[in-house]
Design a protein around this motif. Structure first.
Motif, PDB file in Angstrom:
ATOM      1  N   ASN A  91      -6.660 107.879  18.471  1.00 18.20           N
ATOM      2  CA  ASN A  91      -7.826 108.597  17.977  1.00 18.20           C
ATOM      3  C   ASN A  91      -7.870 108.460  16.454  1.00 18.20           C
ATOM      4  O   ASN A  91      -6.987 107.855  15.844  1.00 18.20           O
ATOM      5  CB  ASN A  91      -7.818 110.065  18.425  1.00 18.20           C
ATOM      6  CG  ASN A  91      -6.644 110.856  17.879  1.00 18.20           C
ATOM      7  OD1 ASN A  91      -6.095 110.552  16.817  1.00 18.20           O
ATOM      8  ND2 ASN A  91      -6.236 111.896  18.602  1.00 18.20           N
ATOM      9  N   VAL A  92      -8.890 109.019  15.842  1.00 22.50           N
ATOM     10  CA  VAL A  92      -9.095 108.822  14.405  1.00 22.50           C
ATOM     11  C   VAL A  92      -7.964 109.441  13.594  1.00 22.50           C
ATOM     12  O   VAL A  92      -7.508 108.851  12.605  1.00 22.50           O
ATOM     13  CB  VAL A  92     -10.469 109.389  13.986  1.00 22.50           C
ATOM     14  CG1 VAL A  92     -10.583 109.465  12.474  1.00 22.50           C
ATOM     15  CG2 VAL A  92     -11.586 108.522  14.560  1.00 22.50           C
ATOM     16  N   ARG A  93      -7.488 110.606  13.983  1.00 26.18           N
ATOM     17  CA  ARG A  93      -6.368 111.223  13.249  1.00 26.18           C
ATOM     18  C   ARG A  93      -5.164 110.285  13.234  1.00 26.18           C
ATOM     19  O   ARG A  93      -4.535 110.065  12.193  1.00 26.18           O
ATOM     20  CB  ARG A  93      -5.985 112.564  13.872  1.00 26.18           C
ATOM     21  CG  ARG A  93      -4.685 113.122  13.289  1.00 26.18           C
ATOM     22  CD  ARG A  93      -4.258 114.438  13.944  1.00 26.18           C
ATOM     23  NE  ARG A  93      -2.855 114.725  13.632  1.00 26.18           N
ATOM     24  CZ  ARG A  93      -2.421 115.243  12.508  1.00 26.18           C
ATOM     25  NH1 ARG A  93      -3.269 115.539  11.532  1.00 26.18           N
ATOM     26  NH2 ARG A  93      -1.133 115.463  12.316  1.00 26.18           N
ATOM     27  N   HIS A 134     -14.493 116.048  16.580  1.00 27.36           N
ATOM     28  CA  HIS A 134     -13.421 115.186  16.069  1.00 27.36           C
ATOM     29  C   HIS A 134     -12.147 115.622  16.798  1.00 27.36           C
ATOM     30  O   HIS A 134     -12.045 116.768  17.258  1.00 27.36           O
ATOM     31  CB  HIS A 134     -13.308 115.302  14.542  1.00 27.36           C
ATOM     32  CG  HIS A 134     -12.977 116.674  14.048  1.00 27.36           C
ATOM     33  ND1 HIS A 134     -13.860 117.739  14.071  1.00 27.36           N
ATOM     34  CD2 HIS A 134     -11.821 117.196  13.559  1.00 27.36           C
ATOM     35  CE1 HIS A 134     -13.299 118.820  13.580  1.00 27.36           C
ATOM     36  NE2 HIS A 134     -12.046 118.532  13.278  1.00 27.36           N
ATOM     37  N   TRP A 135     -11.179 114.801  17.005  1.00 33.46           N
ATOM     38  CA  TRP A 135     -11.060 113.409  16.543  1.00 33.46           C
ATOM     39  C   TRP A 135     -11.464 112.458  17.660  1.00 33.46           C
ATOM     40  O   TRP A 135     -10.972 112.581  18.774  1.00 33.46           O
ATOM     41  CB  TRP A 135      -9.631 113.134  16.085  1.00 33.46           C
ATOM     42  CG  TRP A 135      -9.194 114.076  15.026  1.00 33.46           C
ATOM     43  CD1 TRP A 135      -8.340 115.125  15.131  1.00 33.46           C
ATOM     44  CD2 TRP A 135      -9.623 114.044  13.648  1.00 33.46           C
ATOM     45  NE1 TRP A 135      -8.185 115.757  13.935  1.00 33.46           N
ATOM     46  CE2 TRP A 135      -8.969 115.112  12.995  1.00 33.46           C
ATOM     47  CE3 TRP A 135     -10.484 113.243  12.914  1.00 33.46           C
ATOM     48  CZ2 TRP A 135      -9.153 115.398  11.644  1.00 33.46           C
ATOM     49  CZ3 TRP A 135     -10.664 113.527  11.575  1.00 33.46           C
ATOM     50  CH2 TRP A 135     -10.009 114.577  10.956  1.00 33.46           C
ATOM     51  N   ASN A 171     -15.649 111.524  11.681  1.00 29.64           N
ATOM     52  CA  ASN A 171     -14.687 110.499  12.090  1.00 29.64           C
ATOM     53  C   ASN A 171     -14.855 109.210  11.286  1.00 29.64           C
ATOM     54  O   ASN A 171     -14.516 108.126  11.767  1.00 29.64           O
ATOM     55  CB  ASN A 171     -14.852 110.205  13.581  1.00 29.64           C
ATOM     56  CG  ASN A 171     -14.518 111.390  14.453  1.00 29.64           C
ATOM     57  OD1 ASN A 171     -13.364 111.679  14.729  1.00 29.64           O
ATOM     58  ND2 ASN A 171     -15.545 112.120  14.895  1.00 29.64           N
ATOM     59  N   HIS A 182     -10.968 116.126   5.434  1.00 29.23           N
ATOM     60  CA  HIS A 182     -12.297 115.580   5.162  1.00 29.23           C
ATOM     61  C   HIS A 182     -12.545 115.809   3.666  1.00 29.23           C
ATOM     62  O   HIS A 182     -12.637 116.965   3.225  1.00 29.23           O
ATOM     63  CB  HIS A 182     -13.369 116.283   5.988  1.00 29.23           C
ATOM     64  CG  HIS A 182     -13.258 116.026   7.463  1.00 29.23           C
ATOM     65  ND1 HIS A 182     -12.566 116.866   8.315  1.00 29.23           N
ATOM     66  CD2 HIS A 182     -13.740 115.010   8.221  1.00 29.23           C
ATOM     67  CE1 HIS A 182     -12.642 116.396   9.546  1.00 29.23           C
ATOM     68  NE2 HIS A 182     -13.341 115.262   9.520  1.00 29.23           N
ATOM     69  N   LEU A 236     -11.630 110.355   4.703  1.00 34.41           N
ATOM     70  CA  LEU A 236     -10.478 110.890   5.409  1.00 34.41           C
ATOM     71  C   LEU A 236      -9.181 110.511   4.703  1.00 34.41           C
ATOM     72  O   LEU A 236      -8.992 109.352   4.329  1.00 34.41           O
ATOM     73  CB  LEU A 236     -10.448 110.368   6.853  1.00 34.41           C
ATOM     74  CG  LEU A 236     -11.669 110.705   7.714  1.00 34.41           C
ATOM     75  CD1 LEU A 236     -11.553 110.024   9.070  1.00 34.41           C
ATOM     76  CD2 LEU A 236     -11.814 112.215   7.883  1.00 34.41           C
TER      77      LEU A 236
END
Length: 217
Positions: A80-82, A70-71, A150, A125, A157
């Protein structure tokens, strides 16, 4: 002294509202709505909890956060996911060309803290990576662990105050719940929903804690 019919009807109609006000109102409603997307209702979570496999806590042998890459890159622009979670959960968020937020405001679900610097926030998480490892993820492929780490679709999240998240570590609910008691209901529902989505097991103690919290909703 008799009460006029219209007045009596008005009083009766107002009783449910008066009862709600006298009890402080739906104190957890707003906090529950702030739960991550995909969080089931308390009633739904209680049903999902009954479907989870109960098993002893597994070993941490072989665990490393790098086993859960991740991420990852997220859909749209260069995010990105963050960054996607920060954009999703912030207010009036502006970003640079690299998608990193340059301004905005974030309310931490776990403790009610308000932040304007994204570096003050961690993306937690809900079911920690170490907890997932102990409850079945040690048997997964790396690709599946990456998908779990993710997961933007389920209630996994959430952006929260960094030191609050760090105090949680990899602890399960019987050892750690958010400092703000009003979000315990949503947290237990999100935890249960995530474990159900990913077919992870629960321990006897974990299941009891989750059930106790959900029944209090």
């Amino acid at each position: 002294m008799s009460v006029p019919r219209k007045t009596a009807a008005a009083i009766l109609a107002a009783l449910p509202l008066l009862a709600t006000l006298s009890c402080g109102g739906p104190s957890t409603a707003t906090e529950y709505e702030a739960a991550p997307p995909g969080t089931p209702s308390a009633a739904e979570a209680a049903d999902l909890l009954d479907e989870l496999r109960v098993a002893p806590e597994g070993s941490m042998d072989g665990y490393d956060r790098d086993e859960f890459p991740h991420w990852a890159k997220a859909e749209g622009r260069n995010c990105n996911v963050r960054e996607r979670v920060l954009i999703r959960e912030g207010t009036d968020v502006d970003t640079g060309r690299d998608c990193y937020p340059t301004s905005g405001e974030w309310n931490s679900w776990y403790d009610g803290g308000t932040w304007t610097d994204p570096s003050d926030l961690d993306i937690d998480h809900i079911v920690p990576l170490g907890e997932a490892w102990r409850s079945g993820a040690s048997e997964w492929s790396t690709d599946k662990r990456e998908d779990f780490a993710n997961d933007l679709d389920g209630p996994q999240l959430v952006a929260v105050t960094d030191n609050v998240n760090q105090s949680k570590g990899d602890d399960p609910p019987e050892e750690w719940l958010p400092p703000d008691e009003s979000v315990h209901c949503g947290y237990a529902a999100a935890w249960t929903g995530t474990k159900h989505n990913w077919e992870l097991s629960v321990t006897t103690e974990e299941k009891k804690t989750l059930r106790d919290v959900l029944q209090g909703c």
